[in-house]
Write an enzyme that holds these catalytic residues in place. Structure first.
Site, PDB file in Angstrom:
ATOM      1  CE  LYS A 187     -11.298  16.910   7.695  1.00 42.55           C
ATOM      2  NZ  LYS A 187     -12.253  16.179   8.567  1.00 42.55           N
TER       3      LYS A 187
ATOM      4  CB  SER B   2     -10.157  15.690  11.725  1.00 40.65           C
ATOM      5  OG  SER B   2     -11.206  15.295  10.849  1.00 40.65           O
TER       6      SER B   2
ATOM      7  CB  SER C  83     -14.241  15.431  12.128  1.00 37.11           C
ATOM      8  OG  SER C  83     -13.486  14.554  12.933  1.00 37.11           O
TER       9      SER C  83
END
Length: 670
Positions: free
Chosen positions: A150, A226, A250
Site C-alpha cells: 500500500k 482504504s 481498512s
C-alpha cells in the site's frame, strides 16, 4: 531496440513454466515449483507483470483535469471493465518499464534521476535465483514471493505519497517502513505500490494521484478501502499477497469486499514505523492474502519489538510465534465461538442477504464441531461495567437516567444491582454505540510528526497536504479527518476516545471470559460494497450509502429492531461505520484486539441506495438485483491470541472453502 529481446531471454518472460499455474497459487505452491525447477523467481515476477499489464488499466470514465492529467472531477464506473487500477507504482527501473510497455504514471519516482542505483523487482528476483542455484536454499520463508505494498508504507526505492498528488522534493522516503524491511529480509520481492484512499480517511478506494480502484467481482463497485489497491491486486492474482493498513477497517473491509483473508494483529505486535499515519492510537498494518496459511506466514515475518514504535514494547517479551503451524488446523472441534448478533441487525433490506450468508457459515461451523454460543449476551456486561468505567457516558447521553435529586455514585451503585436502570436496546447503550466512538484530535499530531521525521525539503506540514490537488468533494473530508483546526491534544473528544478504548476492551474481555470463548464471530459488514460514487460530496455519499441516521417515517426491514415502531417517530442513530458496517470499529476501538476476516460466501441479491427526495432519508433502496458479491466473517480474539485465531480461521476455511477467483480476470496465454 535490442533491449526488449535481451529482457525476454534473461528474464524468462517467454519461457515455459512447466505446468505451474499462477492463478490462485499459494506460497507453498511457488516454493514447491522452485524446488522442482519448474519455476524461477524471475519467471514468477514476469508472470505477475504480464497480468498487471493486462488488468491494471482504468476502470472508470471521466474528464481528466487539463492542468494535472488526473481524474479530479466526477467519474462513472465501467461495467465489466476487465481493468482494476490497483497499482500506482511498479518496482521497475526506467529502461525496463519502458521496454515492457508500462505507462509513465507507474514509474518508481516522479522527482528526478537516481532510479538506476536501486535494484528493482527483476534485479532482486535474479539475485534470489542465483542464491538458490548456488546453495539449494531459500534466503527466508518468503523467498521469491512477489508482494504488493500500500502506498502509505515508506519504500526507499519507490514513490510514497499515500496516493496523493503531493509535491515532494523527493517522493522516495529515506528508508523502508519496518514491515517492508522485514518482508525484504525474509526474501520477498516488492512488486510495486498500490492505490488507496488518499491519506486513508475513507472507504471508497479513490485518490487524486491513483484515481479509482474497482472491485474485481463487479467493476462498477468499490473494492472497499482504504487498502483498495492491495485488495484488488491480490483478489485478481496480480500479486501473491499485499500489505494494507487499518485504522478503522481498512485491511478487513477490502478483504471482505474482495473474497480475501485480511488480518490485523494485536496493537503492539507489529511495528508501524514508516507508515504514513492517521491515528497514533489505532493505526495497524496487516497482510491481505488469498488463504489463511499465506496470511499466517506473512504475519509471522512481521512481528517483533521495534524501538522506533513504542507501542511494540507490549510484545517485547513474547516468544516468536510459529503462526504458520497454527494455520493448518482441520477441525473446529471444541472451539467455543460466540456470535455477536448486535453486529448483524437488519435495519434495511440491504442487510438481509449478507446476514443469510453469515448464518449459513455459522451453521457450518457448528456442524463441524464448534461450540457456538448464539447469541452472546453483551448487554449484561455493558450494564455491569459502563456506569463506572466510563461514568460520563450515561449522564451525557441519557440525562434523564440521572435525576438531579440523586447522588450519581449512589445511583450507579444501584445500577450494579438493577440493570433495568441502565438504558438498553437500540435506543440505549449497546455494543454498536460503544464501538462508534469517533477518534479524537490526534491525526494532526501523527501526520505532522511523520512529515518532520521524513525530512523532505518541500513537503513539511498538514498545510502542504491540504494545498495539493484533490478529487471532487475530498478536501473537507481530509481536513476533518486530520483535525486541521486542532491546536492541542487536550480536548474532550480525544479524552473520550482514549477512555472508550479501555471501556470497550474490558467489555469484550469480560464477555469472552464469562462465556469461556476462544473467539467472537460476526459478519464484518452486512451491506455489500456499493456502486462507485461520482465524487465524495456530502450529498452524494448520503444518498448512495446506507444512512447512519434513519429518519422519521422510515419503514424498518426488521420491525422488531425498534419494538412498536415499524415506522420511526424520531430519528434513530444506528451507528453504522465506514462501509455501512456495524463492526468496523470494534477491533480498533477495543484497544487493538486481533481480528481476521475470512471469506464466508457470496450474496444472491443486493439492494443499492439511489437518491429519492421523497424519501425521509433522501434515498431509497433499489433492488433486489441478482449480483453475487463476497461476504466475509470476522473472528475477534483476546490480546496476542493470533495463534488461536489462525487455528479457527484455517479450520473454517477447510469446512467449506468460499474463496473463488473473479471471473473477469482469468489466465493469460503463455
Amino acid at each position: 531496440m535490442r533491449l526488449p529481446r535481451k529482457l525476454s531471454r534473461s528474464d524468462g518472460s517467454a519461457a515455459k513454466t512447466k505446468g505451474f499455474r499462477l492463478e490462485e497459487a499459494t506460497i507453498a505452491d511457488v516454493h514447491r515449483a522452485f524446488r522442482a525447477k519448474k519455476l524461477t523467481a524471475t519467471q514468477l515476477v514476469n508472470l505477475y507483470l504480464k497480468r498487471i499489464k493486462a488488468y491494471n488499466g482504468t476502470c472508470v470514465e471521466g474528464a481528466l483535469d487539463p492542468a494535472t492529467g488526473l481524474h479530479l472531477g466526477d467519474i462513472t464506473p465501467i461495467a465489466n471493465a476487465g481493468q482494476l487500477n490497483a497499482f500506482v507504482t511498479l518496482n521497475l527501473k526506467e529502461d525496463k518499464r519502458i521496454a515492457l510497455g508500462f505507462p509513465d504514471r507507474v514509474k518508481r519516482t516522479h522527482t528526478g534521476p537516481g532510479d538506476a542505483k536501486f535494484p528493482d523487482a527483476l534485479d532482486r528476483a535474479r539475485e534470489l535465483d542465483r542464491h538458490f542455484a548456488r546453495t539449494g536454499k531459500f534466503v527466508g520463508p518468503l523467498h521469491g514471493i512477489p508482494i504488493a505494498v500500500k502506498d502509505n508504507y515508506d519504500t526507499f526505492d519507490m514513490r510514497t505519497t499515500a496516493a496523493a498528488a503531493a509535491d515532494y522534493a523527493n517522493d522516495r522516503p529515506p528508508d523502508d517502513a519496518a514491515m517492508v524491511a522485514k518482508l525484504r529480509a525474509a526474501g520477498a520481492i516488492i512488486l510495486g505500490k498500490t492505490n488507496m484512499d488518499e491519506y486513508a480517511p475513507a472507504g471508497i478506494g479513490r485518490s487524486a494521484f491513483g484515481g479509482q480502484t474497482c472491485n474485481p467481482y463487479d467493476t462498477t463497485r468499490i473494492p472497499g478501502g482504504s487498502s483498495s489497491g492491495s485488495a484488488a491486486a491480490v483478489a485478481a492474482n496480480l500479486a501473491m499477497c499485499a500489505l494494507g493498513t487499518d485504522t478503522s477497517g481498512s485491511v478487513r473491509y477490502p478483504s471482505a469486499c474482495t473474497n480475501l483473508v485480511g488480518m490485523v494483529a494485536t496493537q503492539g505486535l507489529v511495528s508501524r514505523d514508516g507508515i504514513v499515519p492517521l491515528s497514533f492510537s489505532r493505526d495497524r498494518g496487516g497482510p491481505l492474502c488469498r488463504t489463511v496459511q499465506d496470511t499466517a506466514i506473512l504475519l509471522e515475518m512481521l512481528t517483533g519489538y521495534d524501538p522506533k514504535d513504542p507501542v511494540t514494547a507490549a510484545a517485547a517479551a513474547l516468544p516468536k510465534a510459529a503462526y504458520a503451524r497454527h494455520a493448518k488446523q482441520k477441525s473446529l472441534a471444541d472451539k467455543r465461538i460466540g456470535v455477536l448478533r448486535d453486529l448483524m441487525i437488519e435495519a434495511s433490506r440491504a442487510d438481509r442477504d449478507s446476514i443469510r450468508v453469515a448464518n449459513e457459515a455459522i451453521a457450518d461451523m457448528k456442524k463441524a464441531g464448534a461450540v457456538i454460543v448464539d447469541p452472546v449476551n453483551v448487554q449484561k456486561v455493558i450494564a455491569d461495567l459502563v456506569p463506572y468505567l466510563e461514568p460520563g457516558l450515561l449522564p451525557n447521553n441519557f440525562p434523564a437516567v440521572f435525576p438531579k435529586s440523586r447522588d450519581p455514585i449512589d445511583h450507579i451503585v444501584s445500577m450494579a444491582f438493577d440493570h433495568n436502570l441502565v438504558p438498553a436496546g437500540v435506543r440505549g447503550v449497546n455494543l454498536r454505540m460503544l464501538a462508534a466512538q469517533p477518534r479524537g484530535n490526534e491525526a494532526r499530531y501523527a501526520i505532522s510528526r511523520y512529515f518532520r521525521e521524513r525530512g523532505d525539503a518541500k513537503f513539511k506540514s498538514v498545510q502542504d497536504m491540504f494545498a495539493m490537488p484533490m478529487f471532487s468533494g475530498s478536501l473537507d473530508n481530509l481536513k476533518r479527518a486530520f483535525s486541521d483546526t486542532a491546536t492541542t491534544l487536550d480536548t474532550p473528544p480525544q479524552t473520550d476516545h482514549l477512555l472508550r478504548m479501555q471501556t470497550l476492551r474490558q467489555v469484550i474481555l469480560q464477555v469472552m471470559a464469562e462465556n469461556n470463548l476462544d473467539a467472537l464471530v460476526y459478519a464484518y459488514t452486512t451491506v455489500p460494497p456499493h456502486i462507485i460514487l461520482p465524487n465524495r460530496l456530502a450529498a452524494t455519499v448520503a444518498t448512495r450509502t446506507e444512512p447512519r441516521n434513519l429518519k422519521a417515517g422510515t419503514v424498518m426491514s426488521d420491525p422488531t429492531l425498534v419494538p412498536g415502531e415499524p415506522a420511526l417517530k424520531t430519528d434513530l442513530d444506528t451507528y453504522r461505520g465506514s462501509g455501512a458496517s456495524w463492526a468496523v470499529n470494534l477491533s480498533p476501538e477495543a484497544g487493538g484486539l486481533p481480528a481476521i476476516v475470512v471469506p464466508a460466501g457470496f450474496t444472491r441479491e443486493v439492494y443499492d441506495r439511489v437518491p429519492d427526495e421523497n424519501d425521509p432519508n433522501g434515498s431509497r433502496l433499489e433492488g433486489p438485483k441478482p449480483v453475487q458479491l463476497p461476504v466475509g466473517l470476522e473472528f475477534l480474539g483476546r490480546p496476542f491470541a493470533e495463534a488461536k485465531l489462525f487455528e479457527i480461521a484455517s479450520a473454517f476455511e477447510k469446512v467449506k472453502r468460499h474463496r473463488r477467483p473473479p471471473a473477469g480476470f482469468g489466465g493469460l496465454p503463455e
